[in-house]
Scaffold this motif. Structure first.
Motif, PDB file in Angstrom:
ATOM      1  N   ASP A  75     -11.984  -4.519  -8.462  1.00  0.00           N
ATOM      2  CA  ASP A  75     -11.895  -5.248  -9.731  1.00  0.00           C
ATOM      3  C   ASP A  75     -12.169  -6.722  -9.528  1.00  0.00           C
ATOM      4  OD1 ASP A  75      -9.105  -3.328 -11.080  1.00  0.00           O
ATOM      5  OD2 ASP A  75     -11.270  -2.959 -11.003  1.00  0.00           O
TER       6      ASP A  75
ATOM      7  N   ARG B  32       0.862  -1.188   0.000  1.00  0.00           N
ATOM      8  CA  ARG B  32       0.000   0.000   0.000  1.00  0.00           C
ATOM      9  C   ARG B  32       0.893   1.231   0.000  1.00  0.00           C
ATOM     10  NH1 ARG B  32      -0.725  -2.461   5.000  1.00  0.00           N
ATOM     11  NH2 ARG B  32      -2.658  -3.384   4.265  1.00  0.00           N
TER      12      ARG B  32
ATOM     13  N   ASP C  97      -6.738  -4.999  -7.557  1.00  0.00           N
ATOM     14  CA  ASP C  97      -7.553  -4.222  -6.611  1.00  0.00           C
ATOM     15  C   ASP C  97      -8.842  -4.947  -6.308  1.00  0.00           C
ATOM     16  OD1 ASP C  97      -6.636  -1.032  -8.032  1.00  0.00           O
ATOM     17  OD2 ASP C  97      -5.792  -2.189  -6.382  1.00  0.00           O
ATOM     18  N   LYS C  98      -9.285  -4.828  -5.058  1.00  0.00           N
ATOM     19  CA  LYS C  98     -10.456  -5.588  -4.636  1.00  0.00           C
ATOM     20  C   LYS C  98     -11.731  -5.238  -5.402  1.00  0.00           C
ATOM     21  CE  LYS C  98     -10.924  -9.184  -2.201  1.00  0.00           C
ATOM     22  NZ  LYS C  98     -10.846  -9.338  -0.783  1.00  0.00           N
TER      23      LYS C  98
END
Lengths: 178, 401, 172
Positions: free
Chosen positions: B308, B172, B305-306
């Motif tokens: 997606d 991150r 990415d979550k």
């Protein structure tokens, strides 16, 4: 930074120590891989260390590797040498058959290989001829197997508190070969 | 336990020599290793080290675990500076899979690695102080290490065994709290660190204790495979960050501190100076950190990415494959080295194209240079031997793996 | 039978409580730090989390002078006999706290060389999970030990259950 390329290094080894070179290739990461036999190993490493142009003066590490499927060449020892002023590395490999795992020791060339060879004896059972004190270093002294060989599993088979079924294991992990 | 060969040579002097067992549980040996010493009065005549009391079989364990699950194992090598081990592993896999990491992620990695190098050297130097009797420096410097832990916790969630970064970049971006904490750290740490230096560096008692304790010449250090601060204290300026720059270290200008005699005082001062150089690198990296993505665009290796994952099919498949460890690592062998807290930490990875490595060998600097310990303390007094061991910064996790 | 008349006896309960209180607030720990959890212990001992305010100011590295054996870190099979010897050398009453996943159950190292939990060789009173546990968790474990120490009956170490426990581990 390197003034000699892998090709020139190979040429020089071929010129000065042709009998020591069994095969060679440029490795995946650009380091020259040189294979030799155990009879020529000490001569080749001495030449690599003492030659003024090649000057691989530093033994970075040595380790062993086990390919149970290569008949006659199951165990290998890999030496990484390094030339600091010119930042060149070379990898020397030697293969021995299982059952006859004798490799000459290089403790006379580099004292730092003393414990490294003991570690590979401890893990793979490779006998380094000429080593001053070849005994186990990391495992318990009365262990009778060489655990990093592929036929041995990672876990301790006698442990009682972990049920292999819940870990998705059936107790036959590792490469199976008969 | 069979102890053979060396003691038989000394039998003729039996009766004059005392045998002392130092360890494995001993307050001053930080980590568990045993030394059986033969003493002539107070002087050490011979030492026989035994290690392996914390052998956790990392190399065998790595053959069972997929590539992203090996990072927690590398944490536990030199656990005082675990981010460096993590990054070294990520760099090795990226070398094998030929992944190009963006510049911002490289700068972020440098900041994290240099912070952990500071943490590692702080432990070592504080502990040298403790072993000479100066406990105060330890208490103050551990307070500073808590602030470094806060920084790590902002990025990855844990303090010590960090599992920081991912294959392809960082997990991150730096949060606002991280920026605040880092600015505060960079502003206030140097002054407190100089206070610690002022307590010990020119302290008459400390210098008398440390100068001449456990010396090693440059040639013997090279023979024994020394790297890192121990080698630099002996006079040779080899640093992997300079000779084989990785992760954009060549963008930065820092000096390599070098000592003269290779004794305990030189090792202490070299580590002190390295902390100052690390601070310089962090300042430069933080000032010049470029904008951009914090991870490479490699969905085969890096979790998508979550949002997606919930909506797109390819992202879902990649997510599943990464989590289950089915990443497409090519077959081949690589050797990659980074400058760990103790020297050249090398990873020799042999892959056969499967989901786990075929063979992973760690080139552990502590293991290699600890061989020289009996030679370094020959003829020294027992208290000097204790000091030499703590100044060599032998971390048991890296020694035994 | 009203409280205090049976079992240990009338005066023993108040005496036991007083002794327990004194013992709980002045434990002398033996830090048996082997790996990463040892560094978290050093942080717990440091000024931010400060173990000394619980009475553990004096660390004892000699088993003969210690009350609490804090096992922090992985114990390999090579280290097992040494751990057992250190535990045997401690004088009664003694308590054991297993700090970290490796000491509790082997942790992430389910390998041939790691002891899967120190309770294979010595009896354990408190387990602190974590890898490594945060200093707050270690302090929580210490507080639980203090509760155990405070409420321990005076004659526990002579009771048949305790003797049976020692025999199970083949100690003494």
């Amino acid at each position: 930074m390197s003034m000699l390329t892998n090709e020139l290094v190979l040429e020089r080894i071929g010129a000065m120590q042709p009998q020591a070179l069994a095969s060679s290739e440029t490795g995946y990461d650009g380091i020259l891989n040189v294979e030799t036999t155990r009879e020529q190993l000490v001569a080749l490493l001495t030449f690599l260390r003492d030659d003024e142009e090649l000057n691989y003066h530093f033994l970075t590490t040595l380790n062993a590797i086990h390919y149970p499927d290569n008949q006659g060449r199951e165990l290998g020892v890999v030496y990484h040498l390094h030339n600091w002023p010119q930042n060149r590395r070379i990898r020397v490999k030697v293969w021995v058959p299982a059952g006859d795992e004798h490799v000459p020791s290089i403790t006379s060339l580099w004292p730092s290989s003393n414990w490294m060879e003991r570690q590979e004896y401890d893990f793979f059972g490779i006998l380094f001829d000429g080593h001053p004190d070849l005994r186990r270093i990391l495992n318990v002294d009365d262990m009778d197997v060489f655990p990093l060989r592929k036929e041995y599993r990672l876990e301790d088979g006698t442990r009682t508190d972990k049920d292999d079924r819940f870990f998705g294991r059936d107790g036959h992990e590792g490469r199976s070969f008969d | 336990m069979q102890v053979q060969s060396y003691f038989s040579q000394l039998d003729s002097l039996e009766g004059e020599l005392a045998t002392l067992n130092l360890g494995p549980t001993h307050p001053a040996t930080h980590g568990i290793f045993q030394n059986v010493l033969k003493l002539d009065g107070e002087k050490i005549v011979h030492a026989e080290p035994t290690i392996g009391y914390i052998h956790r079989a990392f190399e065998k364990l790595a053959e069972r675990r997929p590539y992203n699950q090996i990072t927690p194992i590398t944490d536990r090598l030199n656990y005082c500076s675990s981010p460096i081990n993590n990054m070294g592993w990520h760099l090795t896999v990226e070398k094998l899979a030929k992944i190009e990491v963006p510049k911002r992620a490289q700068y972020m990695r440098i900041i994290i690695m240099e912070l952990s190098r500071i943490a590692d050297h702080l432990v070592c130097n504080s502990v040298i102080g403790v072993d000479t009797g100066a406990l105060t420096g330890f208490t103050y410097m551990f307070q500073e290490r808590e602030r470094i832990y806060d920084l790590f916790e902002e990025v990855c969630g844990t303090r010590l065994t960090t599992n920081i970064g991912r294959i392809g970049g960082m997990e991150r971006d730096f949060s606002p709290r991280f920026h605040r904490l880092l600015k505060d750290f960079l502003k206030t740490f140097p002054a407190r660190f100089e206070q610690f230096g002022g307590l010990l560096e020119r302290n008459r008692i400390f210098m008398d204790r440390c100068i001449g304790a456990g010396p090693i010449s440059a040639q013997r250090a090279l023979d024994y495979g020394f790297t890192g601060p121990n080698l630099r204290a002996a006079g040779i300026d080899y640093d992997v960050r300079v000779s084989q720059p990785y992760s954009s270290y060549d963008d930065f200008d820092f000096t390599i501190p070098v000592g003269e005699n290779g004794d305990t005082y030189d090792r202490f001062v070299v580590r002190q100076e390295e902390i100052r150089q690390s601070l310089k690198i962090i300042n430069e990296a933080y000032k010049n950190i470029p904008e951009g993505p914090y991870h490479a665009d490699v969905p085969e290796y890096y979790l998508p990415d979550k949002p997606d994952v919930y909506t797109k099919m390819e992202a879902l498949i990649y997510h599943f494959k990464v989590v289950m460890g089915e990443v497409p690592i090519p077959a081949g062998e690589v050797y990659n080295a980074v400058e760990g807290g103790n020297g050249e930490l090398g990873f020799y990875l042999v892959s056969d194209g499967g989901r786990t490595p075929y063979r992973l060998h760690f080139r552990r600097p502590c293991f290699i240079y600890y061989q020289a310990y009996p030679e370094m303390i020959k003829g020294a007094m027992l208290s000097d031997a204790i000091l030499t061991m703590s100044s060599m910064n032998v971390i048991a996790g890296e020694l035994d793996a | 039978m009203p409280e205090g008349y049976g079992g240990e006896g009338f005066f023993a309960t108040s005496l036991g409580q007083a002794v327990g209180l004194a013992r709980a607030n002045s434990i002398w720990p033996l830090p048996f730090a082997t790996s990463c959890c040892g560094i978290e212990f050093m942080a717990t001992m440091g000024t931010n989390y400060d173990l000394a305010r619980f009475g553990m100011e004096r660390l004892s590295f000699s088993p003969r002078q210690a009350d609490l054996l804090m096992v922090m870190g992985t114990i390999a099979k090579k280290m097992g006999p040494i751990l057992k010897q250190v535990y045997t050398q401690m004088a009664e009453p003694k308590w054991v706290i297993a700090v970290g996943a490796c000491a509790s159950s082997g942790g992430i190292f389910d390998t041939y060389s790691v002891l899967q939990g120190i309770d294979k060789v010595i009896p354990v009173d408190v387990y602190v999970p974590g890898c490594p546990p945060r200093p707050e968790q270690i302090i929580d474990g210490i507080i639980k030990i203090q509760e155990l120490v405070k409420n321990e009956p005076l004659r526990r170490r002579y009771s048949p259950e305790y003797q049976h426990l020692m025999e199970k581990y083949q100690i003494g």
